[in-house]
Motif scaffolding. Sequence first.
Motif, mmCIF file in Angstrom:
data_model
loop_
_atom_site.group_PDB
_atom_site.id
_atom_site.type_symbol
_atom_site.label_atom_id
_atom_site.label_comp_id
_atom_site.label_asym_id
_atom_site.label_seq_id
_atom_site.Cartn_x
_atom_site.Cartn_y
_atom_site.Cartn_z
ATOM 1 N N ASP A 212 24.660 1.256 -45.306
ATOM 2 C CA ASP A 212 24.267 2.643 -45.062
ATOM 3 C C ASP A 212 23.108 3.079 -45.942
ATOM 4 O O ASP A 212 22.385 4.025 -45.601
ATOM 5 C CB ASP A 212 25.462 3.582 -45.273
ATOM 6 N N ALA A 213 22.921 2.403 -47.072
ATOM 7 C CA ALA A 213 21.817 2.741 -47.980
ATOM 8 C C ALA A 213 20.519 2.033 -47.610
ATOM 9 O O ALA A 213 19.465 2.354 -48.167
ATOM 10 C CB ALA A 213 22.203 2.400 -49.417
ATOM 11 N N LEU A 214 20.579 1.075 -46.685
ATOM 12 C CA LEU A 214 19.356 0.392 -46.269
ATOM 13 C C LEU A 214 18.485 1.341 -45.470
ATOM 14 O O LEU A 214 18.973 2.267 -44.804
ATOM 15 C CB LEU A 214 19.698 -0.849 -45.433
ATOM 16 N N MET A 215 17.193 1.092 -45.491
ATOM 17 C CA MET A 215 16.251 1.997 -44.850
ATOM 18 C C MET A 215 15.508 1.292 -43.716
ATOM 19 O O MET A 215 15.336 0.074 -43.719
ATOM 20 C CB MET A 215 15.260 2.513 -45.901
ATOM 21 N N GLY A 216 15.060 2.099 -42.757
ATOM 22 C CA GLY A 216 14.200 1.607 -41.685
ATOM 23 C C GLY A 216 14.855 0.540 -40.836
ATOM 24 O O GLY A 216 16.056 0.589 -40.535
ATOM 25 N N PHE A 217 14.048 -0.471 -40.459
ATOM 26 C CA PHE A 217 14.526 -1.546 -39.603
ATOM 27 C C PHE A 217 15.626 -2.375 -40.247
ATOM 28 O O PHE A 217 16.372 -3.064 -39.550
ATOM 29 C CB PHE A 217 13.368 -2.484 -39.210
ATOM 30 N N ASN A 218 15.727 -2.333 -41.575
ATOM 31 C CA ASN A 218 16.760 -3.140 -42.240
ATOM 32 C C ASN A 218 18.157 -2.797 -41.719
ATOM 33 O O ASN A 218 19.002 -3.678 -41.564
ATOM 34 C CB ASN A 218 16.704 -2.949 -43.755
ATOM 35 N N ALA B 104 21.281 6.114 -53.599
ATOM 36 C CA ALA B 104 22.527 6.079 -52.828
ATOM 37 C C ALA B 104 23.413 4.927 -53.277
ATOM 38 O O ALA B 104 24.637 5.078 -53.384
ATOM 39 C CB ALA B 104 22.209 5.958 -51.333
ATOM 40 N N VAL B 105 22.807 3.778 -53.557
ATOM 41 C CA VAL B 105 23.590 2.633 -54.040
ATOM 42 C C VAL B 105 24.175 2.941 -55.413
ATOM 43 O O VAL B 105 25.358 2.676 -55.673
ATOM 44 C CB VAL B 105 22.734 1.348 -54.079
ATOM 45 N N LYS B 106 23.353 3.516 -56.287
ATOM 46 C CA LYS B 106 23.844 3.834 -57.623
ATOM 47 C C LYS B 106 25.020 4.802 -57.561
ATOM 48 O O LYS B 106 26.023 4.651 -58.277
ATOM 49 C CB LYS B 106 22.708 4.415 -58.475
#
Length: 198
Positions: free
Chosen positions: A78-84, A144-146
């Motif tokens: 959920d913290a990944l951005m864009g196409f990831n 967000a990960v932190k």
Amino acid sequence: MPLASDLAPRFAQTDAPLIGALVERWSPRAYDRNAVVAPETVQVMLEAARWAPSANNSQPWRFIVAHRGTPEFTAIHDALMGFNQVWADSAAVLIVNLVETADAEGRERPFAAYDLGQAVAHLSVQAQHLGLHSHQMGGVDRDAVKAAFGLGETLQVLSVIAVGVPGDVDALPEALRERELAPRTRLALDEIVLRSAA
């Protein structure tokens, strides 16, 4: 239905003989969403990272490992951005790469990011040797990960690695499929070696 593992052109066309794990290493986005990577296998990859060199043997790397299907995996995804976010949910494992920016006394570790890079390189080559593939991602909401994992101030999120078994390229959206099938390229040695005195 081409599988990423069937794409022989993905092998590096090197100008010198390299070990197999380096020649065969590439970063797929198409993963087999049913494949499982055993915790014991991930431990082997992390052991390779543990034995990477670091400045003053400071070992400033830390990792968060999450297997598909766990709440931790979802939090990282959920913290990944864009196409990831589009493709990374099919990986078997997501690993957050963290760097400890200061020592216990608060002294800055100026080479910490470089050292983490070496550990991650060791991990990815070991993964390849084990028949797995990995893909590095810098597009991640670090805050967000932190927050999700309650990380302290001295631990910084640098990147995330997806690990798994290559899957069906046709399962990717068109834009990502084109990138998956595009020829691999690298700068020539004479473009990256500025001076070499023998």
